[in-house]
Design a protein around this motif. Structure first.
Motif, PDB file in Angstrom:
ATOM      1  N   VAL A  59      32.330  40.250  35.542  1.00 29.06           N
ATOM      2  CA  VAL A  59      33.756  40.190  35.253  1.00 29.06           C
ATOM      3  C   VAL A  59      34.416  41.512  35.637  1.00 29.06           C
ATOM      4  CG1 VAL A  59      35.517  39.842  33.495  1.00 29.06           C
ATOM      5  CG2 VAL A  59      33.336  38.617  33.328  1.00 29.06           C
ATOM      6  N   ASN A  60      35.343  41.453  36.586  1.00 26.07           N
ATOM      7  CA  ASN A  60      36.162  42.606  36.943  1.00 26.07           C
ATOM      8  C   ASN A  60      37.511  42.428  36.260  1.00 26.07           C
ATOM      9  OD1 ASN A  60      34.251  43.664  38.894  1.00 26.07           O
ATOM     10  ND2 ASN A  60      34.865  41.963  40.201  1.00 26.07           N
ATOM     11  N   ALA A  61      37.908  43.397  35.433  1.00 20.47           N
ATOM     12  CA  ALA A  61      39.148  43.248  34.676  1.00 20.47           C
ATOM     13  C   ALA A  61      40.105  44.390  34.950  1.00 20.47           C
ATOM     14  CB  ALA A  61      38.845  43.180  33.181  1.00 20.47           C
ATOM     15  N   ILE A  62      41.377  44.060  35.058  1.00 18.32           N
ATOM     16  CA  ILE A  62      42.411  45.082  35.166  1.00 18.32           C
ATOM     17  C   ILE A  62      43.380  44.873  34.016  1.00 18.32           C
ATOM     18  CG2 ILE A  62      43.808  43.713  36.774  1.00 18.32           C
ATOM     19  CD1 ILE A  62      44.667  46.433  38.018  1.00 18.32           C
ATOM     20  N   PHE A  63      43.677  45.949  33.304  1.00 14.78           N
ATOM     21  CA  PHE A  63      44.527  45.881  32.127  1.00 14.78           C
ATOM     22  C   PHE A  63      45.849  46.589  32.378  1.00 14.78           C
ATOM     23  CE2 PHE A  63      45.940  45.978  27.840  1.00 14.78           C
ATOM     24  CZ  PHE A  63      46.440  47.252  27.615  1.00 14.78           C
ATOM     25  N   SER A  64      46.935  45.944  31.979  1.00 10.88           N
ATOM     26  CA  SER A  64      48.252  46.569  32.001  1.00 10.88           C
ATOM     27  C   SER A  64      49.112  45.861  30.965  1.00 10.88           C
ATOM     28  CB  SER A  64      48.899  46.462  33.381  1.00 10.88           C
ATOM     29  OG  SER A  64      50.201  47.019  33.359  1.00 10.88           O
ATOM     30  N   GLU A  65      49.872  46.616  30.198  1.00  7.62           N
ATOM     31  CA  GLU A  65      50.702  46.004  29.168  1.00  7.62           C
ATOM     32  C   GLU A  65      51.866  45.223  29.761  1.00  7.62           C
ATOM     33  OE1 GLU A  65      51.980  48.795  26.266  1.00  7.62           O
ATOM     34  OE2 GLU A  65      49.979  49.121  25.444  1.00  7.62           O
ATOM     35  N   GLN A  66      52.346  45.640  30.919  1.00  4.97           N
ATOM     36  CA  GLN A  66      53.533  45.024  31.490  1.00  4.97           C
ATOM     37  C   GLN A  66      53.330  44.713  32.972  1.00  4.97           C
ATOM     38  OE1 GLN A  66      56.128  44.260  29.592  1.00  4.97           O
ATOM     39  NE2 GLN A  66      55.452  45.344  27.762  1.00  4.97           N
ATOM     40  N   GLY A  67      54.082  43.733  33.453  1.00  2.89           N
ATOM     41  CA  GLY A  67      54.225  43.518  34.884  1.00  2.89           C
ATOM     42  C   GLY A  67      53.105  42.812  35.618  1.00  2.89           C
ATOM     43  N   LEU A  68      52.137  42.236  34.910  1.00  3.45           N
ATOM     44  CA  LEU A  68      51.010  41.621  35.613  1.00  3.45           C
ATOM     45  C   LEU A  68      51.431  40.377  36.388  1.00  3.45           C
ATOM     46  CD1 LEU A  68      48.061  41.998  33.078  1.00  3.45           C
ATOM     47  CD2 LEU A  68      48.351  43.154  35.272  1.00  3.45           C
TER      48      LEU A  68
END
Length: 345
Positions: A59-68
């Motif tokens: 699992v490759n994950a990218i985290f961002s609170e906004q704008g995904l």
């Protein structure tokens, strides 16, 4: 070993092995699934780790609170995103509106998730629920039951606290009120809410508990899971805020408790579709659902999964039967009414 201890032991290792999506990971790579999420990875990193152990799929994950969602839209056909995991029906609806999802037919998901908690066309599926509850002063409020409609009753004049009513949690509640009573009655309800406010809406749900402890107000709106996070967190002040309140699960008149969801959606250009489906199905398995419930104090969407004891102590959740997708579609009108009444002003 408890689930919480298990998670604490695994979280650092899981975050280390759950890499950010980068140019070095080709979109067509085999044995991977690429997740975009605005949920803190620590909330379910052990679930991703166990998924990899069970399937061999990294699992490759990218985290961002906004704008995904906007990012996925901008990436277009070249987007490496397979699955979007997000919170609130508003963000799920946003993904639909941007056209970045694709419908999914899965017997496993349909069997695990009640119809009201998934998109009718299979474009998103709920992974967990949270209830919009009432925090009430243990010292000053003896009520043990209340309706959402009651919050506009003049008996609470000057005694109600809340975060912004334009926040996604309160917009969803207002949208649900529109579905229950129509726009005109909802507008009157919002006027009652505004008239009962002890202070201008501000802060977050935890601040509602803080203000109740300080005597600024007697009741307020807050999601159930924040009480768990305050009670069992490391912040001693927040523990005191939680100790000062009791939680009431409100209902609509002739209805149930308003719930919102976290959810997952299959991306339109998912390069690893089969692996994405496997991950989404795994996240509704009894094992994964138990982790969601225990770690983040949410309600599982799958029947028969144990609820965290603290959350269970609030009483039996009788979720209102209205569909979450209908709430999503009513959000724009809800936002207009909140602005028209000027609840936040």
């Amino acid at each position: 070993m408890s689930v919480r201890a298990f998670v604490n032991r695994l979280v650092l290792g899981a975050l280390g092995s759950t890499a950010l999506i980068a140019a070095s990971v080709p979109a067509s790579a085999q044995g991977v699934v690429n997740v975009y999420t605005n949920r803190e990875p620590g909330l379910y990193s052990s679930t991703l780790d166990e998924f990899t152990k069970a399937t061999g799929i990294k699992v490759n994950a990218i985290f961002s609170e906004q704008g995904l969602s906007e990012r996925i839209k901008a990436e277009g056909e070249n987007s490496p995103a397979d699955v979007l995991i997000t919170v609130d029906i508003g963000r799920l609806q946003e993904a639909l509106d941007l056209g970045i999802t694709q419908p999914l037919k899965s017997q496993a998901l349909e069997a695990a998730i009640p119809a009201q908690l998934r998109d009718p066309e299979g474009r998103w599926f709920a992974l967990s629920m949270r209830a919009r509850s009432v925090y009430a002063s243990k010292d000053r409020v003896k009520d043990t039951a209340i309706t959402y409609e009651d919050l506009a009753d003049p008996k609470w004049k000057g005694k109600l606290c809340t975060r912004s009513f334009q926040h996604q949690y309160n917009i969803a509640l207002t949208a649900a009120m529109i579905l229950k009573h129509g726009e005109a009655k909802t507008e009157e309800w919002l006027k009652g809410i505004k008239a009962n406010l002890a202070k201008k809406p501000s802060g977050g749900d935890r601040d509602v508990a803080k203000d109740i402890m300080a005597g600024v107000c007697d009741i307020g709106l807050g999601n159930t899971y924040y009480v768990g996070l305050m009670t069992n967190g490391t912040n001693l002040d927040q523990k005191k805020w939680a100790e000062a309140i009791h939680v009431i699960l409100p209902t609509f008149q002739n209805g149930g408790t308003h719930v919102n969801v976290s959810g997952a959606a299959l991306m339109k250009h998912a390069p690893n579709k089969a692996n994405a489906v496997k991950l989404m199905e795994y996240m509704t398995s009894p094992e994964a659902q138990h982790v969601f419930a225990d770690v983040n104090y949410e309600y599982p969407v799958r029947a028969g999964v144990a609820i965290n004891p603290l959350i269970k102590s609030f009483g039996d959740l009788k979720a209102d039967p209205m569909t979450i997708s209908a709430i999503g579609k009513a959000r724009a009108k809800a936002s207009e009414l909140v602005d028209k009444v000027g609840v936040d002003r």
